[in-house]
Design a protein around this motif. Structure first.
Motif, PDB file in Angstrom:
ATOM      1  N   TYR A  18       0.824  -1.206   0.000  1.00 52.96           N
ATOM      2  CA  TYR A  18       0.000   0.000   0.000  1.00 52.96           C
ATOM      3  C   TYR A  18       0.864   1.265   0.000  1.00 52.96           C
ATOM      4  O   TYR A  18       0.530   2.250  -0.655  1.00 52.96           O
TER       5      TYR A  18
ATOM      6  N   LEU B 252       1.945   1.921  -3.470  1.00 54.41           N
ATOM      7  CA  LEU B 252       0.859   2.516  -4.243  1.00 54.41           C
ATOM      8  C   LEU B 252       0.688   3.983  -3.876  1.00 54.41           C
ATOM      9  O   LEU B 252       0.555   4.849  -4.749  1.00 54.41           O
ATOM     10  N   GLY B 253       0.714   4.277  -2.575  1.00 54.57           N
ATOM     11  CA  GLY B 253       0.543   5.656  -2.124  1.00 54.57           C
ATOM     12  C   GLY B 253       1.694   6.556  -2.535  1.00 54.57           C
ATOM     13  O   GLY B 253       1.478   7.700  -2.961  1.00 54.57           O
TER      14      GLY B 253
ATOM     15  N   VAL C  90       1.463   7.588  -6.132  1.00 53.15           N
ATOM     16  CA  VAL C  90       0.507   8.676  -6.322  1.00 53.15           C
ATOM     17  C   VAL C  90       1.150  10.022  -5.987  1.00 53.15           C
ATOM     18  O   VAL C  90       1.043  10.997  -6.747  1.00 53.15           O
TER      19      VAL C  90
ATOM     20  N   THR D  43      -3.525   8.084   1.850  1.00 62.60           N
ATOM     21  CA  THR D  43      -4.892   7.994   1.342  1.00 62.60           C
ATOM     22  C   THR D  43      -5.528   9.370   1.262  1.00 62.60           C
ATOM     23  O   THR D  43      -6.107   9.746   0.234  1.00 62.60           O
TER      24      THR D  43
ATOM     25  N   SER E 157      -4.077  11.700  -1.450  1.00 60.06           N
ATOM     26  CA  SER E 157      -4.467  11.244  -2.781  1.00 60.06           C
ATOM     27  C   SER E 157      -5.870  11.714  -3.132  1.00 60.06           C
ATOM     28  O   SER E 157      -6.138  12.159  -4.257  1.00 60.06           O
TER      29      SER E 157
ATOM     30  N   THR F 254     -11.850   6.351  -2.524  1.00 59.94           N
ATOM     31  CA  THR F 254     -10.400   6.108  -2.571  1.00 59.94           C
ATOM     32  C   THR F 254      -9.990   5.511  -3.912  1.00 59.94           C
ATOM     33  O   THR F 254      -8.981   5.909  -4.507  1.00 59.94           O
ATOM     34  N   SER F 255     -10.754   4.542  -4.389  1.00 55.73           N
ATOM     35  CA  SER F 255     -10.465   3.910  -5.670  1.00 55.73           C
ATOM     36  C   SER F 255     -10.517   4.926  -6.808  1.00 55.73           C
ATOM     37  O   SER F 255      -9.640   4.950  -7.681  1.00 55.73           O
TER      38      SER F 255
ATOM     39  N   PHE G 183      -7.344   7.185  -6.671  1.00 57.61           N
ATOM     40  CA  PHE G 183      -6.144   6.538  -7.191  1.00 57.61           C
ATOM     41  C   PHE G 183      -6.210   6.401  -8.710  1.00 57.61           C
ATOM     42  O   PHE G 183      -5.208   6.591  -9.406  1.00 57.61           O
TER      43      PHE G 183
ATOM     44  N   LEU H 289      -3.409   8.290 -10.992  1.00 58.53           N
ATOM     45  CA  LEU H 289      -2.455   7.363 -11.607  1.00 58.53           C
ATOM     46  C   LEU H 289      -2.760   7.110 -13.079  1.00 58.53           C
ATOM     47  O   LEU H 289      -1.882   6.731 -13.846  1.00 58.53           O
TER      48      LEU H 289
ATOM     49  N   VAL I 194      -5.173  -0.493 -11.026  1.00 61.69           N
ATOM     50  CA  VAL I 194      -5.150   0.232  -9.756  1.00 61.69           C
ATOM     51  C   VAL I 194      -6.238  -0.288  -8.841  1.00 61.69           C
ATOM     52  O   VAL I 194      -6.027  -0.510  -7.643  1.00 61.69           O
TER      53      VAL I 194
ATOM     54  N   LEU J 168      -5.722  -2.013  -5.186  1.00 60.32           N
ATOM     55  CA  LEU J 168      -6.401  -1.472  -4.011  1.00 60.32           C
ATOM     56  C   LEU J 168      -7.263  -2.536  -3.350  1.00 60.32           C
ATOM     57  O   LEU J 168      -7.334  -2.617  -2.124  1.00 60.32           O
TER      58      LEU J 168
END
Length: 487
Positions: free
Chosen positions: A240, A243-244, A247, A336, A339, A367-368, A371, A375, A382, A386
């Motif tokens: 995670y 991923l963060g 971003v 989170t 983003s 959140t989805s 991202f 991205l 993505v 997630l």
């Protein structure tokens, strides 16, 4: 009056000004009495994470205890909770999450340190520890009066939080929602209809699989939970964070403006959202409530795991445990939140996105979408990543909170293992029915039970703040450096 309105009314009472003031005041008092050690000793705390156990008492290593605690804290609160807080209170909610975490780190240290200090060892060798023993033994030691009733109250609330709050409904609900969004977002494959709502086969299958895997681990008890947590927690955190960071790196130039918006929105949320969210009080309430839900500082839950650590010095485990709040909120939740703010801010105005039906996105959907927005790409990759993060986050939280609530029940029943085994079955049943509850009901119930659990724990920490300060000062006089501690 509908069930939702009743829940909201109770939530407003439980998470009103008194609870918010109590939690912040407890953290502030401990910050002062401990001389800001969450700042001055943070580096030493991180270095202490992998130190070997040096105590005869305890069941798992310091790292194992931390991973067990993180397995319960790093969950849907980091992905779904942050999103719901921002949706209700605007970007400023993130500021209040930070504030609660900064003072909450001192709270987490104190509650975990005291839990080791006042723990007991059962006849069969396993450790009995947690805020209930801190309240019962520590408060009697300081005041001369019996506070058993307050310890019992904490344990009762702890069982409720595990069964109805953080442990079951919110986690499995988040997993089911993420899987559905990835495989059947339009609910084309309906398994059945319940109370007028269609449930996808993806929801049913995800719920069943998580329930089965949870049962397989939960039946094995603490050591199995700890072993699973030590493998999954580092992996899911790295995934995670990757991923963060991706971003934030891709949008590095937008971070200063996003931070400025967050600070401004903390005190004037409507000014930066076009009036689409509530007042400053709502931003504060949702930010602190979701922050506590995520890092659990002040709830006393992590102290239950900390009490099982193989250490001689209570302060040593307190240092390790307090890193959990920093990791959970300052690192993971911030990724989170930033983003979401970056993705949906245009010309200094934050606007919540809507779906094809015109409904405002909330929870994991928000959140989805954030991202995917920042991205780019096909969006599917993505969303899949997630989903994987959320599944691991929520699954380990289910395991961690089963352990917490079991120890609370063990305290209430004087160690009757039959009651604990019966509870495990009930807990697994709660996991099974969680996917079929609405997201608003799930999170409101979680907020209520969290708030109730915080009261007896914070009262004890205020009373025992002097004990915490003296024990800490004595330790650092004896071990001024980590090297001297390890000799």
């Amino acid at each position: 009056m509908s069930f939702d309105s009743i829940l909201n009314a109770i939530d407003d009472i439980v998470w009103g000004r008194p609870t918010i003031i109590l939690i912040l005041a407890t953290g502030l008092l401990l910050t002062i009495r401990l001389r800001g050690m969450q700042f001055s000793k943070l580096i030493r705390a991180f270095k202490s994470i992998f130190r070997k156990g040096d105590g005869e008492s305890g069941e798992v290593s310091s790292f194992g205890a931390l991973c067990t605690a993180l397995s319960a804290t790093i969950g849907t609160g980091n992905i779904v909770g942050v999103a719901t807080a921002i949706a209700a209170g605007g970007p400023g909610a993130l500021f209040w999450m930070w504030l609660a975490a900064l003072v909450g780190t001192a709270t987490k240290y104190a509650e975990c340190m005291l839990s080791v200090k006042y723990r007991e060892q059962a006849a069969d060798g396993h450790v009995l520890g947690g805020p209930f023993y801190t309240i019962e033994k520590g408060m009697k030691e300081v005041t001369g009066f019996s506070w058993k009733w307050l310890a019992v109250l904490f344990a009762v609330f702890g069982v409720c939080v595990g069964l109805f709050g953080i442990g079951t409904f919110t986690q499995i609900n988040g997993i089911a929602s993420a899987v559905k969004n990835a495989f059947d977002p339009e609910t084309k494959y309906v398994a059945f209809n319940l109370f007028g709502l269609n449930y996808s086969w993806s929801t049913v299958i995800a719920g069943a699989l998580v329930t089965i895997f949870s049962a397989l681990v939960i039946i094995g008890g603490l050591k199995r939970i700890s072993k699973v947590a030590q493998v999954i927690v580092p992996f899911m955190a790295v995934l995670y964070v990757f991923l963060g960071v991706s971003v934030l790196v891709m949008n590095a130039t937008k971070i200063p403006a996003a931070l400025s918006l967050i600070f401004h929105a903390a005190f004037a949320p409507k000014a930066v959202t076009g009036g689409m969210v509530g007042t400053m009080m709502i931003a504060m309430q949702k930010g602190i409530a979701r922050g506590i839900f995520s890092n659990e500082a002040g709830l006393g839950s992590a102290a239950i795991a900390a009490s099982t650590a193989q250490v001689e010095e209570p302060v040593a485990q307190g240092l390790v445990s307090m890193t959990g709040t920093f990791i959970d909120t300052i690192i993971v939740c911030t990724m989170t939140g930033l983003s979401i703010v970056i993705a949906f801010t245009n010309n200094g105005v934050f606007t919540l996105p809507v779906n094809s039906a015109g409904e405002v996105l909330r929870g994991v959907d928000l959140t989805s979408a954030a991202f995917n927005t920042v991205l780019g790409g096909d969006g599917i990759s993505v969303q899949f990543l997630l989903m994987i993060c959320l599944i691991f986050f929520a699954f380990t939280t289910i395991l961690g909170w089963d352990y917490y609530s079991e120890r609370c029940l063990e305290y209430l029943t004087n160690g009757k293992l039959k009651a604990v085994m019966a509870y495990r079955i009930i807990y697994i049943i709660a996991v099974a029915i969680g996917p079929y509850m609405t997201i608003s009901q799930v999170w409101t119930i979680a907020d209520i039970t969290n708030g109730l659990m915080a009261w007896p724990n914070c009262i004890a920490l205020i009373v025992l703040s002097g004990v915490a300060a003296k024990t800490t000062q004595d330790f650092f006089k004896k071990y001024p450096t980590l090297e001297s501690e390890n000799k």
